[in-house]
Design a protein around this motif. Structure first.
Motif, PDB file in Angstrom:
ATOM      1  N   GLN A   1       0.828  -1.207   0.000  1.00 38.73           N
ATOM      2  CA  GLN A   1       0.000   0.000   0.000  1.00 38.73           C
ATOM      3  C   GLN A   1       0.863   1.259   0.000  1.00 38.73           C
ATOM      4  N   PHE A   2       1.973   1.219   0.755  1.00 39.75           N
ATOM      5  CA  PHE A   2       2.858   2.385   0.764  1.00 39.75           C
ATOM      6  C   PHE A   2       3.511   2.586  -0.601  1.00 39.75           C
ATOM      7  N   LEU A   3       3.985   1.507  -1.214  1.00 36.10           N
ATOM      8  CA  LEU A   3       4.616   1.628  -2.530  1.00 36.10           C
ATOM      9  C   LEU A   3       3.623   2.148  -3.566  1.00 36.10           C
ATOM     10  N   ASP A   4       2.365   1.741  -3.447  1.00 32.02           N
ATOM     11  CA  ASP A   4       1.329   2.267  -4.334  1.00 32.02           C
ATOM     12  C   ASP A   4       1.129   3.770  -4.098  1.00 32.02           C
ATOM     13  N   ALA A   5       1.105   4.168  -2.831  1.00 32.02           N
ATOM     14  CA  ALA A   5       0.950   5.588  -2.502  1.00 32.02           C
ATOM     15  C   ALA A   5       2.128   6.394  -3.036  1.00 32.02           C
ATOM     16  N   LEU A   6       3.325   5.827  -2.924  1.00 34.89           N
ATOM     17  CA  LEU A   6       4.514   6.503  -3.443  1.00 34.89           C
ATOM     18  C   LEU A   6       4.431   6.650  -4.958  1.00 34.89           C
ATOM     19  N   ASP A   7       3.976   5.620  -5.630  1.00 31.41           N
ATOM     20  CA  ASP A   7       3.812   5.690  -7.084  1.00 31.41           C
ATOM     21  C   ASP A   7       2.800   6.757  -7.481  1.00 31.41           C
ATOM     22  N   ARG A   8       1.745   6.894  -6.693  1.00 35.14           N
ATOM     23  CA  ARG A   8       0.693   7.859  -7.037  1.00 35.14           C
ATOM     24  C   ARG A   8       1.171   9.306  -6.962  1.00 35.14           C
ATOM     25  N   VAL A   9       2.232   9.555  -6.192  1.00 39.88           N
ATOM     26  CA  VAL A   9       2.772  10.920  -6.127  1.00 39.88           C
ATOM     27  C   VAL A   9       4.032  11.065  -6.981  1.00 39.88           C
ATOM     28  N   GLY A  10       4.266  10.097  -7.856  1.00 42.00           N
ATOM     29  CA  GLY A  10       5.385  10.210  -8.774  1.00 42.00           C
ATOM     30  C   GLY A  10       6.661   9.540  -8.318  1.00 42.00           C
ATOM     31  N   SER A  11       6.630   8.874  -7.164  1.00 38.00           N
ATOM     32  CA  SER A  11       7.747   8.099  -6.612  1.00 38.00           C
ATOM     33  C   SER A  11       8.864   8.960  -6.029  1.00 38.00           C
ATOM     34  N   TRP A  12       9.262   9.997  -6.736  1.00 32.76           N
ATOM     35  CA  TRP A  12      10.337  10.883  -6.284  1.00 32.76           C
ATOM     36  C   TRP A  12       9.918  12.336  -6.470  1.00 32.76           C
ATOM     37  N   PRO A  13      10.446  13.240  -5.635  1.00 30.63           N
ATOM     38  CA  PRO A  13      10.278  14.658  -5.960  1.00 30.63           C
ATOM     39  C   PRO A  13      11.048  14.979  -7.236  1.00 30.63           C
ATOM     40  N   ARG A  14      10.488  15.783  -8.108  1.00 30.41           N
ATOM     41  CA  ARG A  14      11.090  16.069  -9.409  1.00 30.41           C
ATOM     42  C   ARG A  14      11.758  17.435  -9.481  1.00 30.41           C
ATOM     43  N   ILE A  15      11.374  18.336  -8.593  1.00 29.82           N
ATOM     44  CA  ILE A  15      11.918  19.699  -8.661  1.00 29.82           C
ATOM     45  C   ILE A  15      13.315  19.791  -8.056  1.00 29.82           C
TER      46      ILE A  15
END
Length: 401
Positions: A222-236
């Motif tokens: 569930q956490f890995l899914d949540a991380l994927d939903r926010v793009g996995s990493w900050p991009r800025i």
């Protein structure tokens, strides 16, 4: 000792150098405290400054209970390299981020990180970008928090994200040790730590006390899914990380897969823990207790040789052995340390499920395989989250202007 139960040896928790209380009280200089949702922060302005100009937010790692920021400060300052003092000497404002419950869900503790970032922006003088990251699980909390803020179109004004031996691809606690926490016949802190939401999210494989089986915890999926939903990493921001383990594929040669790591007698007589070996139906531990009488063999299927892998180490068996001897038991301790955060996990370059990936020569891999923009592995094997000059100097040189 009661005639009806073995002694409660589970009064300890597994902790690295930054969350282990020092022998003497830690002296902490004057600071301000911020109350935050699910957490709090201690603020140390840079030298020659009364307010915030160049904030560096550093999040606490995994353990049981409320963050001890005095202990975190001592770990960062009282070891081989005075990290906080060096940051402040360079004009950086140090913000130590703590949590009301370190073992709570990473998603919940990310709220504290988001609030700390928002307050630092509000109190900052000027426009210097923030640096945000953390140690161990703190690096995962801040990774998720920054990514979620970006998804929500919140300007976090962060120029650098950093992680310090954070388990981006999972951490490892020997399955036999996890099982033993629940084999203790009374409620105990060790079992609460092993069964906590954060442990279930962070550990590559988790022992389920209800089924007696080992696998990927639902909370991790569930956490890995949540991380994927926010793009996995900050991009800025620029993203960087360091590993306490080596990057040349060299692990812990003293750890021999399949051989005894720790044997106990006197209490829990005959209990033995074995170094993780490859294969199916591999014995990880034999557990035995007299009161109430029970025995259990813990096995694994399809695991790589995790205990001796390259990575930041934890005194897992030393901590357990000390707890046993403190209550009158005798121990045969073959080695006290095992890998906790594999190097490939700390620099997010490979999954830890396969033997070849776990022991990969990271220096020989394409850096593009990592989720991080840049990373550094320790030149020698060091304890998980140990503050070393090599790793800290590298981080300091990469802070945003």
């Amino acid at each position: 000792m009661s005639a009806t139960t073995e002694p409660n040896v589970g009064t300890f928790t597994l902790a690295g150098p930054l969350t282990s209380a020092p022998g003497a009280p830690a002296e902490v200089p004057e600071h301000r405290e911020w109350p935050l949702p699910n957490g709090f922060a201690w603020v140390f302005p840079g030298e020659g400054s009364d307010g915030l100009r160049r904030p560096v937010i550093m999040a606490d790692g995994f353990n049981l209970g409320r963050s001890r920021l005095d202990v975190l400060y001592h770990g960062l300052e009282g070891g081989a390299f005075p990290f906080v003092s060096e940051l402040r000497r360079r004009g950086r404002d140090v913000i130590l981020l703590g949590f009301e419950e370190r073992s709570a869900s990473i998603l919940d503790n990310a709220r504290a990180a988001e609030a700390a970032i928002t307050r630092a922006i509000a109190e900052r003088t000027g426009y210097a970008p923030l640096a945000v990251g953390g140690f161990s699980m703190g690096g995962i909390v801040t990774r998720y928090a920054l990514a979620r803020m970006e998804m929500q179109r919140i300007d976090h004004q962060t120029g650098l994200y950093f992680s310090y031996d954070s388990p981006h691809c999972g951490a490892s606690i020997p399955v036999g040790v996890q099982a033993f926490s629940h084999f203790i016949p009374v409620a105990n802190d060790f079992a609460r730590q092993m069964d906590s939401p954060a442990a279930r999210q962070m550990l590559w494989r988790h022992y389920d006390k209800e089924t007696g089986k080992t696998g990927t915890a639902p909370e991790r999926l569930q956490f890995l899914d949540a991380l994927d939903r926010v793009g996995s990493w900050p991009r800025i921001p620029r993203t960087i990380g360091v590993a306490n383990g080596r990057g040349d594929g060299t692990g812990l040669p003293e750890v021999v897969p399949g051989e005894v790591a720790l044997r106990i007698d006197g209490i829990y007589p005959g209990t033995a823990f074995y170094a993780q070996a490859q294969g199916d139906d591999v014995t990880a531990a034999y557990l035995n207790r007299r009161f109430p009488q029970a025995e259990k063999t813990v096995t694994t299927d399809g695991f790589p040789e995790l205990d001796g892998a390259p990575g930041g180490t934890l005194h897992t068996y030393r901590i357990l052995a000390d707890a046993m001897t403190g209550l009158g038991g005798t121990v045969d301790l073959r080695y006290g340390e095992v890998c906790f955060v594999p190097s490939v996990s700390a620099v997010a370059v490979r999954d830890i499920a396969r033997q070849d990936d776990l022991y990969a020569n990271i220096a020989g891999l394409d850096p593009e395989q990592s989720g991080l923009d840049d990373f550094l592995c320790s030149s020698t094997t060091t304890a998980h989250t140990a503050v070393t000059e090599e790793l800290c100097a590298w981080l300091l040189d990469r802070l945003p202007d």
